[in-house]
Design a protein around this motif. Structure first.
Motif, PDB file in Angstrom:
ATOM      1  N   ARG A 126      30.041 -64.851  69.832  1.00  0.00           N
ATOM      2  CA  ARG A 126      30.981 -63.798  70.262  1.00  0.00           C
ATOM      3  C   ARG A 126      32.336 -64.008  69.599  1.00  0.00           C
ATOM      4  O   ARG A 126      32.742 -65.118  69.293  1.00  0.00           O
ATOM      5  CB  ARG A 126      31.114 -63.818  71.778  1.00  0.00           C
ATOM      6  CG  ARG A 126      29.788 -63.467  72.456  1.00  0.00           C
ATOM      7  CD  ARG A 126      29.941 -63.317  73.946  1.00  0.00           C
ATOM      8  NE  ARG A 126      30.790 -62.190  74.313  1.00  0.00           N
ATOM      9  CZ  ARG A 126      31.107 -61.887  75.588  1.00  0.00           C
ATOM     10  NH1 ARG A 126      30.645 -62.617  76.573  1.00  0.00           N
ATOM     11  NH2 ARG A 126      31.878 -60.859  75.841  1.00  0.00           N
ATOM     12  N   SER A 127      33.054 -62.918  69.392  1.00  0.00           N
ATOM     13  CA  SER A 127      34.382 -63.033  68.784  1.00  0.00           C
ATOM     14  C   SER A 127      35.397 -63.370  69.865  1.00  0.00           C
ATOM     15  O   SER A 127      35.207 -63.065  71.052  1.00  0.00           O
ATOM     16  CB  SER A 127      34.773 -61.729  68.085  1.00  0.00           C
ATOM     17  OG  SER A 127      35.150 -60.761  69.042  1.00  0.00           O
ATOM     18  N   MET A 128      36.503 -63.978  69.457  1.00  0.00           N
ATOM     19  CA  MET A 128      37.562 -64.292  70.411  1.00  0.00           C
ATOM     20  C   MET A 128      38.167 -63.009  70.971  1.00  0.00           C
ATOM     21  O   MET A 128      38.576 -62.963  72.131  1.00  0.00           O
ATOM     22  CB  MET A 128      38.640 -65.167  69.760  1.00  0.00           C
ATOM     23  CG  MET A 128      38.342 -66.652  69.717  1.00  0.00           C
ATOM     24  SD  MET A 128      37.668 -67.396  71.244  1.00  0.00           S
ATOM     25  CE  MET A 128      38.818 -66.843  72.506  1.00  0.00           C
ATOM     26  N   ALA A 129      38.218 -61.941  70.174  1.00  0.00           N
ATOM     27  CA  ALA A 129      38.762 -60.664  70.670  1.00  0.00           C
ATOM     28  C   ALA A 129      37.887 -60.127  71.801  1.00  0.00           C
ATOM     29  O   ALA A 129      38.394 -59.631  72.826  1.00  0.00           O
ATOM     30  CB  ALA A 129      38.839 -59.658  69.527  1.00  0.00           C
ATOM     31  N   ASP A 130      36.598 -60.252  71.619  1.00  0.00           N
ATOM     32  CA  ASP A 130      35.624 -59.780  72.591  1.00  0.00           C
ATOM     33  C   ASP A 130      35.771 -60.541  73.923  1.00  0.00           C
ATOM     34  O   ASP A 130      35.856 -59.947  75.007  1.00  0.00           O
ATOM     35  CB  ASP A 130      34.250 -60.010  71.926  1.00  0.00           C
ATOM     36  CG  ASP A 130      33.090 -59.590  72.782  1.00  0.00           C
ATOM     37  OD1 ASP A 130      33.302 -58.741  73.648  1.00  0.00           O
ATOM     38  OD2 ASP A 130      31.980 -60.129  72.570  1.00  0.00           O
ATOM     39  N   LEU A 131      35.846 -61.869  73.836  1.00  0.00           N
ATOM     40  CA  LEU A 131      36.020 -62.669  75.055  1.00  0.00           C
ATOM     41  C   LEU A 131      37.371 -62.383  75.709  1.00  0.00           C
ATOM     42  O   LEU A 131      37.467 -62.265  76.931  1.00  0.00           O
ATOM     43  CB  LEU A 131      35.912 -64.166  74.726  1.00  0.00           C
ATOM     44  CG  LEU A 131      34.497 -64.707  74.559  1.00  0.00           C
ATOM     45  CD1 LEU A 131      34.541 -66.157  74.105  1.00  0.00           C
ATOM     46  CD2 LEU A 131      33.701 -64.588  75.868  1.00  0.00           C
ATOM     47  N   ALA A 132      38.415 -62.256  74.880  1.00  0.00           N
ATOM     48  CA  ALA A 132      39.751 -61.989  75.424  1.00  0.00           C
ATOM     49  C   ALA A 132      39.752 -60.674  76.192  1.00  0.00           C
ATOM     50  O   ALA A 132      40.343 -60.570  77.268  1.00  0.00           O
ATOM     51  CB  ALA A 132      40.779 -61.960  74.289  1.00  0.00           C
ATOM     52  N   SER A 133      39.071 -59.677  75.669  1.00  0.00           N
ATOM     53  CA  SER A 133      39.086 -58.395  76.369  1.00  0.00           C
ATOM     54  C   SER A 133      38.249 -58.459  77.639  1.00  0.00           C
ATOM     55  O   SER A 133      38.627 -57.919  78.668  1.00  0.00           O
ATOM     56  CB  SER A 133      38.699 -57.253  75.419  1.00  0.00           C
ATOM     57  OG  SER A 133      37.347 -56.929  75.540  1.00  0.00           O
ATOM     58  N   GLU A 134      37.153 -59.200  77.592  1.00  0.00           N
ATOM     59  CA  GLU A 134      36.354 -59.375  78.821  1.00  0.00           C
ATOM     60  C   GLU A 134      37.173 -60.083  79.902  1.00  0.00           C
ATOM     61  O   GLU A 134      37.083 -59.761  81.083  1.00  0.00           O
ATOM     62  CB  GLU A 134      35.094 -60.181  78.499  1.00  0.00           C
ATOM     63  CG  GLU A 134      34.212 -60.429  79.711  1.00  0.00           C
ATOM     64  CD  GLU A 134      32.948 -61.204  79.352  1.00  0.00           C
ATOM     65  OE1 GLU A 134      32.266 -60.799  78.387  1.00  0.00           O
ATOM     66  OE2 GLU A 134      32.661 -62.215  80.036  1.00  0.00           O
ATOM     67  N   TRP A 135      37.969 -61.059  79.481  1.00  0.00           N
ATOM     68  CA  TRP A 135      38.762 -61.827  80.450  1.00  0.00           C
ATOM     69  C   TRP A 135      40.125 -61.192  80.714  1.00  0.00           C
ATOM     70  O   TRP A 135      40.920 -61.719  81.491  1.00  0.00           O
ATOM     71  CB  TRP A 135      38.972 -63.265  79.922  1.00  0.00           C
ATOM     72  CG  TRP A 135      37.688 -64.033  79.799  1.00  0.00           C
ATOM     73  CD1 TRP A 135      36.522 -63.807  80.450  1.00  0.00           C
ATOM     74  CD2 TRP A 135      37.458 -65.168  78.955  1.00  0.00           C
ATOM     75  NE1 TRP A 135      35.571 -64.723  80.075  1.00  0.00           N
ATOM     76  CE2 TRP A 135      36.120 -65.579  79.159  1.00  0.00           C
ATOM     77  CE3 TRP A 135      38.251 -65.885  78.047  1.00  0.00           C
ATOM     78  CZ2 TRP A 135      35.554 -66.668  78.492  1.00  0.00           C
ATOM     79  CZ3 TRP A 135      37.686 -66.969  77.378  1.00  0.00           C
ATOM     80  CH2 TRP A 135      36.337 -67.351  77.596  1.00  0.00           C
TER      81      TRP A 135
END
Ligand SMILES: [Zn+2]
Length: 491
Positions: free
Chosen positions: A320-329
């Motif tokens: 997963r991309s860091m952008a993807d995780l950041a938006s999930e969190w």
């Protein structure tokens, strides 16, 4: 009496690793050596590999490896072996193995054996041989962290600490290491001055060891960082290897034109300086190091370009991309990075897109460049270079794009590497050479690993022989583990 061999490779186009075009020849192998190059009678005895229509080359030398611990946890070394690598040069980027307590362990929890010196490491390797040969650079990081007692001290080493580092470096060279490496964006190496590094590097002189450096900056300060590596070489009086030559970050794309010219100038002045490269537009390292070097603070889109590769305890985040995780969190990217490191430790590896394709091509074509994977074979989504580097150079860049003749591409993986790293009787095919060999199909060879499916093995690489033993037979790993510690200047 018919001739008798252990292995006969019949009818192939043989590249000797020197950069010369191929010649048609059979190879006869006895024990761990090539004993015959030329026509071998039909009645000769031994296992026969039919190489008609195929190319035969010296086994590839991966001059930029990080398999110091992986050779114990994954001794079949599938990622490397299946792409034709027969020797890895470990210990790059300052990440050495001694003193062990100060060394950075890999992001898996597999138990590793213990050692108390580089000599010991080679002994352990002899007791637990992997499928590939292993040469070693002594990483500067553990020497500094071990001597100072901390990896985070920003002060210069004291006289006594410097003496300790030099004593360990000397032991490493006496035990057969090929040189020393630094990783000057990482702790603790980043806190060492040019003077301190040159002082430790001066232990290499009487062994003609080389100084390999992941330089202090690969973007804005690329030229200054290369200049520092070369100055360390001049001051210590040792040969230099620039690790994974590239210009990192879009603003600095194209700068390799200047850094290649800089290498040419230094060579013209008499410095033995060369480089290695992996043929991809993404890099990979520890997520914590990316953060420490300001990657997420500097660049709003950095999160989009960073994919998690190996996350201990959180395999579900891998890929997963860091952008993807950041938006999930619902967090800013830099805070999401902090959360990943808090929960999974600073051993998390990530992949980061930041290199220009034309730069990759230009560096690859340059005569100063040899090939090194920089592979980090951990997690479910390692950078595909761990599985694909060498076939990708041969298939994509040499054959499909026509950037360099096949014999030149092979030379960068074999003879050129063996000469620079003092690995005699390897990287070459001639009578008397060690039988590290690959048989591949120049028409089809290509990498299989991608960023999404990063443990896919290449195609068109059906046979790999290490020290005379078949490790890949007809495209399948045989399970053989004939690898050895390869000591400097010894075959
Ligand atoms: Zn590096």
């Amino acid at each position: 009496m018919p001739e008798q061999y252990d292995l006969i490779i019949r009818g192939g186009s043989v590249f000797d690793g020197s950069g010369a075009p191929s010649v048609d020849a059979d190879l006869g192998i006895s024990g761990d050596r090539v004993v015959r190059v030329g026509a071998i009678g039909e009645d000769a005895g031994g296992e026969v590999v039919d190489a008609s229509g195929l190319a035969v080359a010296p086994g590839f030398i991966d001059v930029h490896a990080h398999d110091d611990w992986l050779v114990f946890s994954e001794p079949d070394m599938e990622g490397k072996v299946m792409q034709g690598v027969t020797t890895v040069v470990n210990g790059n980027c300052g990440w050495g193995v001694h003193p062990q307590s100060a060394a950075r362990t890999p992001p898996d929890n597999s138990p590793v054996p213990e050692w108390n010196s580089y000599g010991d490491y080679f002994k352990v390797l002899a007791e637990r041989p992997p499928s590939v040969n292993v040469a070693m650079l002594a990483g500067f990081g553990p020497l500094r962290a071990g001597a100072i007692g901390s990896a985070t001290e920003e002060r210069p080493a004291s006289v006594a600490e410097l003496a300790q580092m030099r004593a360990w470096m000397r032991e490493a060279m006496e035990s057969g290491c090929v040189g020393m490496s630094t990783g000057l964006i990482y702790e603790p190496d980043r806190y060492a001055s040019l003077d301190e590094i040159a002082s430790v590097a001066s232990e290499l002189v009487e062994f003609d060891g080389l100084y390999a450096s992941h330089v202090r900056g690969e973007g804005e300060t690329l030229l200054e960082a290369h200049a520092e590596a070369m100055e360390i070489g001049r001051r210590a009086g040792v040969r230099v290897q620039i690790s994974h030559h590239k210009a990192s970050g879009q603003e600095w794309w194209g700068k390799v034109t200047q850094s290649l010219a800089q290498i040419e100038r230094a060579q013209a002045e008499g410095l033995d300086v060369t480089a290695d490269q992996y043929p991809y537009t993404a890099s990979s390292t520890r997520l914590a190091a990316m953060a420490q070097n300001g990657q997420f603070a500097r660049d709003d889109d950095a999160g989009e370009r960073v994919l998690l590769a190996a996350v201990p305890g959180h395999a579900e985040w891998e890929g997963r991309s860091m952008a993807d995780l950041a938006s999930e969190w619902d967090l800013p990217v830099d805070q999401a990075v902090e959360r990943v490191i808090e929960q999974a430790g600073d051993g998390v590896f990530a992949v980061s897109f930041g290199i220009n394709e034309d730069d990759v091509r230009m560096v690859l074509q340059h005569p100063s460049t040899m090939i090194g994977s920089d592979g980090l074979g951990y997690g479910s989504k390692p950078h595909p270079r761990h599985y694909g580097t060498f076939p990708r150079v041969l298939g994509r860049y040499s054959r499909d794009e026509g950037l360099l003749p096949l014999e030149t591409a092979l030379h960068k993986m074999t003879g050129m590497a063996a000469a620079k790293f003092h690995l005699p009787d390897r990287g070459t095919i001639r009578e008397g050479a060690i039988a590290d060999l690959v048989v591949f199909d120049p028409a089809t060879v290509i990498d299989g690993a991608t960023y999404e499916d990063s443990r896919r093995t290449p195609v068109g690489m059906p046979w790999v022989v290490v020290n005379g033993t078949v490790v890949v037979r007809d495209g399948t790993h045989t399970g053989a583990r004939p690898g050895r510690g390869v000591l400097r200047d010894q075959s």
